[in-house]
Design an enzyme around this catalytic site. Structure first.
Site, PDB file in Angstrom:
ATOM      1  N   HIS A  19       3.866  64.116 106.671  1.00  0.00           N
ATOM      2  CA  HIS A  19       2.409  64.213 106.720  1.00  0.00           C
ATOM      3  C   HIS A  19       1.839  62.902 106.207  1.00  0.00           C
ATOM      4  O   HIS A  19       2.150  62.483 105.097  1.00  0.00           O
ATOM      5  CB  HIS A  19       1.882  65.377 105.887  1.00  0.00           C
ATOM      6  CG  HIS A  19       0.402  65.524 106.029  1.00  0.00           C
ATOM      7  ND1 HIS A  19      -0.456  65.434 104.967  1.00  0.00           N
ATOM      8  CD2 HIS A  19      -0.363  65.710 107.132  1.00  0.00           C
ATOM      9  CE1 HIS A  19      -1.703  65.580 105.415  1.00  0.00           C
ATOM     10  NE2 HIS A  19      -1.667  65.743 106.715  1.00  0.00           N
ATOM     11  N   LYS A  68       2.719  60.799  98.061  1.00  0.00           N
ATOM     12  CA  LYS A  68       1.860  61.899  97.610  1.00  0.00           C
ATOM     13  C   LYS A  68       2.612  62.831  96.664  1.00  0.00           C
ATOM     14  O   LYS A  68       1.989  63.513  95.868  1.00  0.00           O
ATOM     15  CB  LYS A  68       1.330  62.693  98.810  1.00  0.00           C
ATOM     16  CG  LYS A  68       0.333  61.918  99.650  1.00  0.00           C
ATOM     17  CD  LYS A  68      -0.398  62.827 100.612  1.00  0.00           C
ATOM     18  CE  LYS A  68       0.305  62.950 101.919  1.00  0.00           C
ATOM     19  NZ  LYS A  68      -0.449  63.749 102.908  1.00  0.00           N
ATOM     20  N   GLN A  85       9.501  55.082 104.206  1.00  0.00           N
ATOM     21  CA  GLN A  85       8.748  53.834 104.259  1.00  0.00           C
ATOM     22  C   GLN A  85       9.104  53.041 105.508  1.00  0.00           C
ATOM     23  O   GLN A  85       8.244  52.407 106.103  1.00  0.00           O
ATOM     24  CB  GLN A  85       8.889  53.034 102.968  1.00  0.00           C
ATOM     25  CG  GLN A  85      10.059  52.130 102.836  1.00  0.00           C
ATOM     26  CD  GLN A  85       9.897  50.788 103.512  1.00  0.00           C
ATOM     27  OE1 GLN A  85       8.812  50.239 103.642  1.00  0.00           O
ATOM     28  NE2 GLN A  85      11.010  50.272 103.970  1.00  0.00           N
TER      29      GLN A  85
END
Length: 170
Positions: A19, A68, A85
């Site tokens: 997400h 997050k 990443q």
């Protein structure tokens, strides 16, 4: 140009889903202050860093990666620093190279990718593929005028839910 574009993308299912919340725009706009502040103000377990395609080759536009989820030592850190990443870097760079982002985004824009990596993620290839697809989708959506439509919002409201919760009554 004092503009900030915002996009969202979700890809995959289960613990390897991705997400992305993407904030992107010209360096002369509000994104510059946001990138500088985020890079200089890491929170416990949330270390912002520049997304790269490989060492000494950053993504373009320059993209700040922010986890997050609080990083958990071991597999979760590896999944975040490695395939997630790399997927973000590949997704944003693909959007630039295929014209989904305007040419000026290459050197004159900045981006922040807020990235969810589930602490239970266990498949590096899926984490990479899902983050690449979700970032690419978020970049495309950021520049779409009128997305989502009112009809899409109404349909979503009638069947609201996410991988962690779906109410019995919408």
């Amino acid at each position: 140009m004092n503009v900030l574009y915002i996009g969202e993308g979700f890809e995959g299912s289960g613990p390897n889903a991705a997400h992305i919340n993407l904030y992107i725009g010209p360096k002369t706009g509000p994104i510059a202050g946001a990138v500088a502040t985020a890079a200089a103000s890491p929170g416990p377990g949330h270390l912002p860093f520049q997304a790269i395609l490989k060492p000494n080759l950053p993504a373009k536009p320059v993209t700040l990666f922010i986890a997050k989820a609080v990083l958990v030592p071991g597999t979760h850190e590896i999944m975040t620093w490695g395939p997630a990443q790399a997927g973000v870097a590949a997704g944003i760079t693909s959007a630039l190279l295929d014209g989904s982002l305007p040419a000026e985004a290459e050197d004159d824009w900045l981006a922040i990718a807020a990235v969810w990596v589930n602490p239970s993620a266990d498949d590096a290839e899926q984490v990479y593929a899902n983050n690449k697809a979700a970032t690419y989708l978020a970049a495309k959506r950021a520049l779409l005028v009128g997305w989502p439509s009112r009809a899409e919002l109404a349909a979503g409201l009638a069947s609201i839910g996410n991988p962690f919760f779906t109410p019995k009554v919408a």
